[in-house]
Design a protein around this motif. Structure first.
Motif, mmCIF file in Angstrom:
data_model
loop_
_atom_site.group_PDB
_atom_site.id
_atom_site.type_symbol
_atom_site.label_atom_id
_atom_site.label_comp_id
_atom_site.label_asym_id
_atom_site.label_seq_id
_atom_site.Cartn_x
_atom_site.Cartn_y
_atom_site.Cartn_z
ATOM 1 N N SER A 52 0.735 -1.265 0.096
ATOM 2 C CA SER A 52 -0.146 -0.111 0.146
ATOM 3 C C SER A 52 0.890 1.305 -0.056
ATOM 4 N N MET A 53 1.955 1.084 0.785
ATOM 5 C CA MET A 53 2.876 2.217 0.609
ATOM 6 C C MET A 53 3.397 2.734 -0.478
ATOM 7 N N ALA A 54 3.951 1.725 -1.523
ATOM 8 C CA ALA A 54 4.320 1.456 -2.682
ATOM 9 C C ALA A 54 3.237 2.168 -3.650
ATOM 10 N N ARG A 55 2.142 1.680 -3.656
ATOM 11 C CA ARG A 55 1.020 2.255 -4.466
ATOM 12 C C ARG A 55 0.740 3.697 -4.151
ATOM 13 N N SER A 56 0.713 4.239 -2.777
ATOM 14 C CA SER A 56 0.501 5.604 -2.529
ATOM 15 C C SER A 56 1.622 6.374 -3.149
ATOM 16 N N GLU A 57 2.740 5.960 -2.920
ATOM 17 C CA GLU A 57 4.051 6.676 -3.479
ATOM 18 C C GLU A 57 3.944 6.753 -4.936
ATOM 19 N N GLU A 59 0.975 6.662 -6.745
ATOM 20 C CA GLU A 59 0.073 7.660 -6.991
ATOM 21 C C GLU A 59 0.535 9.105 -6.735
ATOM 22 N N ALA A 60 1.241 9.329 -5.803
ATOM 23 C CA ALA A 60 1.707 10.852 -5.595
ATOM 24 C C ALA A 60 2.637 11.392 -6.499
#
Length: 72
Positions: A52-57, A59-60
């Protein structure tokens, strides 16, 4: 031999999750069982957190606009 549920293992699971995202694996590809023993649940929790952290990064990150075509 029992796994140590410590900071190093936590970092390893986060990294595994981030690498899985980078490889294009879906979030449900986690190799750990959310209903398993304490080690499995620990792995599941931090693997999915890393994913999830990798996905958020990702997307940012600002998206580069597509190159304009030459119109041929």
């Amino acid at each position: 031999m029992a796994i140590q549920l410590d900071r190093q293992t936590f970092q390893d699971r986060l990294t595994e999750g981030k690498n899985a995202f980078a490889a294009g694996d879906p979030s449900d590809a986690c190799p750990y069982n959310m209903y398993g023993n304490a080690e499995e649940r620990f792995g599941y929790r931090y693997w999915t957190r890393g994913w999830s952290m990798a996905r958020s990064e990702a997307e940012a990150q600002p998206q580069r606009p597509a190159q304009a075509s030459a119109g041929q």
